[in-house]
Enzyme design. Structure first.
Site, mmCIF file in Angstrom:
data_model
loop_
_atom_site.group_PDB
_atom_site.id
_atom_site.type_symbol
_atom_site.label_atom_id
_atom_site.label_comp_id
_atom_site.label_asym_id
_atom_site.label_seq_id
_atom_site.Cartn_x
_atom_site.Cartn_y
_atom_site.Cartn_z
ATOM 1 N N GLY A 1 45.271 -59.283 34.245
ATOM 2 C CA GLY A 1 43.970 -59.164 34.907
ATOM 3 C C GLY A 1 43.115 -58.040 34.334
ATOM 4 N N ASP B 1 52.750 -55.262 34.287
ATOM 5 C CA ASP B 1 54.209 -55.397 34.252
ATOM 6 C C ASP B 1 54.646 -56.617 33.449
ATOM 7 O OD1 ASP B 1 52.959 -56.917 36.210
ATOM 8 O OD2 ASP B 1 54.725 -56.994 37.493
ATOM 9 N N THR C 1 53.011 -58.130 31.087
ATOM 10 C CA THR C 1 52.704 -57.867 29.681
ATOM 11 C C THR C 1 53.741 -56.951 29.039
ATOM 12 O OG1 THR C 1 50.376 -58.025 30.281
ATOM 13 C CG2 THR C 1 50.892 -57.034 28.141
ATOM 14 N N ASP D 1 46.449 -51.381 40.385
ATOM 15 C CA ASP D 1 47.140 -51.067 41.643
ATOM 16 C C ASP D 1 47.931 -49.761 41.605
ATOM 17 O OD1 ASP D 1 46.238 -53.541 42.329
ATOM 18 O OD2 ASP D 1 48.200 -54.494 42.423
ATOM 19 N N MET E 1 42.413 -54.191 46.285
ATOM 20 C CA MET E 1 43.537 -54.617 45.467
ATOM 21 C C MET E 1 44.801 -53.895 45.891
ATOM 22 S SD MET E 1 40.615 -54.512 43.704
ATOM 23 C CE MET E 1 40.573 -53.185 42.590
ATOM 24 N N TYR F 1 36.697 -58.429 42.593
ATOM 25 C CA TYR F 1 36.251 -58.729 41.233
ATOM 26 C C TYR F 1 35.113 -57.819 40.789
ATOM 27 C CZ TYR F 1 39.463 -62.578 41.405
ATOM 28 O OH TYR F 1 40.622 -63.301 41.495
ATOM 29 N N ILE G 1 35.053 -54.595 41.541
ATOM 30 C CA ILE G 1 35.717 -53.352 41.155
ATOM 31 C C ILE G 1 36.405 -53.503 39.796
ATOM 32 C CG2 ILE G 1 37.578 -51.745 41.747
ATOM 33 C CD1 ILE G 1 36.965 -52.215 44.683
HETATM 34 P P1 ATP Z 1 48.442 -57.788 36.050
HETATM 35 O O1 ATP Z 1 49.494 -58.393 36.918
HETATM 36 O O2 ATP Z 1 48.207 -56.352 36.308
HETATM 37 O O3 ATP Z 1 47.182 -58.559 35.974
HETATM 38 P P2 ATP Z 1 50.299 -58.492 34.002
HETATM 39 O O4 ATP Z 1 50.507 -58.020 32.623
HETATM 40 O O5 ATP Z 1 51.450 -58.331 34.931
HETATM 41 O O6 ATP Z 1 48.994 -57.802 34.541
HETATM 42 P P3 ATP Z 1 50.696 -61.334 33.880
HETATM 43 O O7 ATP Z 1 49.696 -62.440 33.913
HETATM 44 O O8 ATP Z 1 51.809 -61.355 34.845
HETATM 45 O O9 ATP Z 1 49.845 -60.016 33.980
HETATM 46 O O10 ATP Z 1 51.363 -61.288 32.434
HETATM 47 C C1 ATP Z 1 50.588 -61.104 31.252
HETATM 48 C C2 ATP Z 1 51.225 -61.787 30.081
HETATM 49 O O11 ATP Z 1 52.597 -61.421 29.955
HETATM 50 C C3 ATP Z 1 51.190 -63.300 30.199
HETATM 51 O O12 ATP Z 1 50.702 -63.815 28.969
HETATM 52 C C4 ATP Z 1 52.628 -63.695 30.468
HETATM 53 O O13 ATP Z 1 52.945 -64.937 29.851
HETATM 54 C C5 ATP Z 1 53.430 -62.574 29.860
HETATM 55 N N1 ATP Z 1 54.674 -62.357 30.608
HETATM 56 C C6 ATP Z 1 54.795 -62.168 31.934
HETATM 57 N N2 ATP Z 1 56.088 -61.995 32.287
HETATM 58 C C7 ATP Z 1 56.810 -62.097 31.148
HETATM 59 C C8 ATP Z 1 58.219 -62.020 30.827
HETATM 60 N N3 ATP Z 1 59.127 -61.803 31.779
HETATM 61 N N4 ATP Z 1 58.580 -62.165 29.543
HETATM 62 C C9 ATP Z 1 57.662 -62.396 28.588
HETATM 63 N N5 ATP Z 1 56.335 -62.469 28.822
HETATM 64 C C10 ATP Z 1 55.906 -62.326 30.074
HETATM 65 MG MG MG Z 2 51.542 -58.203 37.071
#
Ligand code: ATP
Ligand code: MG
Length: 485
Positions: free
Chosen positions: A105, A194, A196, A224, A267, A379, A381
């Site tokens: 996000g 997390d 990512t 967050d 959030m 959105y 923020i």
């Molecule tokens: P936020 O939750 O703060 O928006 P995030 O990085 O947690 O950020 P996600 O959409 O969960 O957002 O993940 C971002 C990217 O990481 C996605 O492209 C997803 O496919 C990949 N990803 C998530 N979990 C895993 C995992 N366990 N192993 C490999 N890739 C992952």
């Molecule tokens: Mg996440």
């Protein structure tokens, strides 16, 4: 217990016991599997801007303790490698081909991080091959790479969002590393939450398996503030500041009606830091609901009874609710099944809307006139540019990441106890940072809003026991709180 953490990953994590009872949780390094790779003197030693710094290079043995205050006779805890420029680097400036990707996000500060990575690589290490991966992980194998230069990113920090685009899902480790290999990329900068960082760790392991000379640096992003170990995530300050505007509007709306209620959803999927800090900062909030502190609607000491009492006392009221709060209550009352997004994250139900209906229904039955205005500024923020303090923070994080990658480390960067550190990927993804309702900060919040805690003495004891277990502390005799012990 550090030595029992993720044994499966032990090959990538060197945990060693130091002389002073601490455990250094080290990060992977290129020399672990490329022992003969040449090193170069750090070009910064000739950089005029840095010539006045007394001790510019970080000593390899310097580390950062996770805990500053330790109990008597207890272990000193986990230490992390100190971030910063090393005397010798593993890449010659001409050799570096770096790429940057943003995933997950939006969060204020993403563009600042991109800008500072490009400018830092270019100005500190004379790197001139820097590429942007478009639209998140899938961009590694499905779109063209953008060429980034200090000129092309010069004023992007004044804009919200990410100039590279972002996405969820699409993490295909093999295809991503194939592309890194084919294009000769040797430094990968990954900005995201997390999910990512988990993805970054998978990439890091695959690179190692293939024996490639590639550093992976993660810059953790979470509005967050729920990333474990690190003091604070970038964008958090900006989010708390912007949340004040929503709370102010809710307050104006509430004050302008008889029995007016302003409800603001902020959030915080699993952690209520934004809601807690925004509440503490604003002083207009009468009730703050977060995921960590369960609450109930009806009955003695319930939310509805508290609202009624507040309205009778002061004719208006402001409620702040974190998006992850009360999910159990909605699920129970709507009997819906769980849904997921493209990355496999649980989709949350709208607590704000649900509360609005519940509150209206309650006062209808009570035949008490009231109005409620629900504001969801999420959105708005997420999309604003970062404020001054986050901008500086983003710069420091980016520089830490660059110094680490140049020195051959693959890790996440962040501030631990006020010092920049290199943190193993698994550390920041294996647990989540949460508001501890047994800490003084939550007590400060409760005393500032004067809301009920919604917790029974049994709930409170359980929360304290969980804390002790997590912190490996012996339980205290009942009736004695930690700060007296
Ligand atoms: P936020 O939750 O703060 O928006 P995030 O990085 O947690 O950020 P996600 O959409 O969960 O957002 O993940 C971002 C990217 O990481 C996605 O492209 C997803 O496919 C990949 N990803 C998530 N979990 C895993 C995992 N366990 N192993 C490999 N890739 C992952
Ligand atoms: Mg996440």
């Amino acid at each position: 217990n550090a030595s029992s953490v993720s044994l499966a990953d032990a090959a990538y994590v060197k945990i060693s016991e130091g002389d002073f009872g601490y455990v250094l949780d080290d990060v992977p390094h290129l020399a672990d599997y490329l022992p003969d790779a040449p090193t170069y003197p750090n070009p910064l030693q000739d950089h005029p801007a840095y010539s006045t710094v007394r001790q510019y290079f970080v000593n390899e043995d310097d580390n950062v303790p996770q805990k500053v205050v330790v109990q008597k006779n207890s272990r000193r805890g986990i230490h992390f490698r100190c971030a910063g420029p090393r005397q010798r680097v593993y890449f010659g400036s001409d050799e570096v081909k770096a790429c940057i990707v943003t995933c997950g996000g939006l969060c204020p500060g993403l563009n600042t991080v991109i800008r500072e990575l490009v400018c830092g690589l270019s100005h500190m290490y004379n790197v001139n091959k820097i590429y942007g991966i478009q639209n998140g992980y899938k961009g590694f194998y499905s779109s063209n790479y953008l060429t980034l230069t200090p000129k092309s990113v010069n004023d992007i920090h004044k804009r919200g969002g990410t100039i590279l685009g972002t996405s969820r899902g699409g993490h295909d480790t093999k295809k991503i590393v194939d592309n890194i290999q084919d294009r000769g990329i040797n430094q990968v900068y990954i900005i995201g939450g997390d999910g990512t960082q988990k993805g970054a760790y998978e990439i890091c392991k695959e690179i190692r398996k293939r024996g490639l000379k590639v550093s992976v640096a993660g810059i953790p992003k979470t509005i967050d503030n729920d990333i474990a170990i690190i003091d604070k995530s970038f964008g958090f300050d900006t989010a708390v500041e912007e949340a004040q505007r929503a709370i102010n509007s809710a307050h104006v709306e509430a004050c302008s009606a008889e029995n007016g209620i302003g409800l603001v959803k902020l959030m915080g999927r699993y952690s209520g830091f934004i809601a807690m800090y925004a509440t503490l900062a604003s002083r207009d909030v009468d009730c703050c609901l977060i995921p960590e502190s369960p609450f109930y609607m009806d009955g003695e000491g319930g939310l509805l009874q508290y609202i009624e009492k507040r309205l009778k006392e002061s004719k208006h009221m402001v409620i702040v609710v974190a998006e992850g709060a009360g999910q159990d209550l909605i699920a129970k009352s709507l009997a819906t099944s769980e849904q997921q997004d493209a990355s496999g994250n649980k989709l949350l139900l709208d607590i704000g809307l649900w509360l609005t209906h519940k509150i209206k229904d309650y006062f209808k039955i009570k035949k008490m006139e009231m109005t409620i205005k629900y504001i969801d500024p999420t959105y708005m923020i997420r999309a604003i540019p970062s404020n001054a303090s986050d901008n500086v923070y983003c710069t420091l994080l980016s520089h830490s990441a660059i110094h680490g990658a140049m020195a051959g480390y693959s890790c996440t960067v962040g501030i631990v106890n006020g010092r920049h550190a290199y943190i193993p990927f698994y550390r920041v993804t294996s647990t989540r940072n949460k508001v501890k309702i047994t800490d003084r900060m939550w007590a400060r919040l409760l005393s500032s809003t004067n809301q009920p805690s919604f917790l029974s003495p049994k709930d409170i004891d359980e929360a304290k026991e969980t804390d002790d277990r997590m912190a490996n502390r012996p339980p205290l005799p009942t009736g004695i709180s930690h700060h007296h012990a």
